[in-house]
Scaffold this active site. Structure first.
Site, PDB file in Angstrom:
ATOM      1  N   ASN A 163       0.804  -1.222   0.000  1.00 42.53           N
ATOM      2  CA  ASN A 163       0.000   0.000   0.000  1.00 42.53           C
ATOM      3  C   ASN A 163       0.839   1.275   0.000  1.00 42.53           C
ATOM      4  O   ASN A 163       0.287   2.366   0.062  1.00 42.53           O
ATOM      5  CB  ASN A 163      -0.955   0.012   1.193  1.00 42.53           C
ATOM      6  CG  ASN A 163      -1.991  -1.078   1.094  1.00 42.53           C
ATOM      7  OD1 ASN A 163      -2.386  -1.466  -0.001  1.00 42.53           O
ATOM      8  ND2 ASN A 163      -2.425  -1.598   2.218  1.00 42.53           N
ATOM      9  N   CYS A 164       2.144   1.138  -0.075  1.00 41.73           N
ATOM     10  CA  CYS A 164       3.051   2.292  -0.058  1.00 41.73           C
ATOM     11  C   CYS A 164       3.163   2.868  -1.465  1.00 41.73           C
ATOM     12  O   CYS A 164       3.490   2.152  -2.418  1.00 41.73           O
ATOM     13  CB  CYS A 164       4.421   1.836   0.453  1.00 41.73           C
ATOM     14  SG  CYS A 164       5.728   3.070   0.276  1.00 41.73           S
TER      15      CYS A 164
END
Length: 121
Positions: free
Chosen positions: A9-10
């Protein structure tokens, strides 16, 4: 083969994967939350780039640590924190071979991009 370590999710990790794909590099992505990193790997990364470079002091996880944990750091304590909290590892981490030697890089600056391109030739 380049190994990219980070969090799925980065945004920076997503950009790294998109860049590697666009460059035609052979890579695999390792999500540090799904497959927590072993201490031995963290130690190798810290030896290569320095534990203070590896420690993500901009994360919410860092800000939520108690004051004692944030101020009394040395390499051992920092690595202990990163083993327990994967979000404390700065990312992305690249593991690649450069002239037959295992190397590591953190982030995605132009110098590292050049090294990764060369490693895949």
């Amino acid at each position: 083969m380049i190994d990219i370590y980070g969090l799925k999710n980065c945004d920076t990790c997503r950009r790294a994967q998109k860049w590697a794909k666009g460059e035609g590099l052979d890579f695999r992505f390792h999500d540090l939350r799904e497959h927590p990193i072993e201490r031995a790997s963290l130690e190798a990364w810290a030896d290569a780039v320095g534990w203070s470079v590896l420690l993500n002091r901009r994360s919410t996880t860092w800000r939520n640590l108690d004051e004692d944990a944030r101020t009394s750091l040395d390499e051992t304590r920092a690595l202990d924190l990163m083993v327990r909290h994967s979000a404390l590892v700065k990312r992305p981490i690249f593991a690649f071979r450069e002239k037959g030697v295992r190397r590591y890089g953190v982030g995605l600056d132009d110098a590292l991009k050049g090294r990764l391109r060369e490693a895949e030739r």
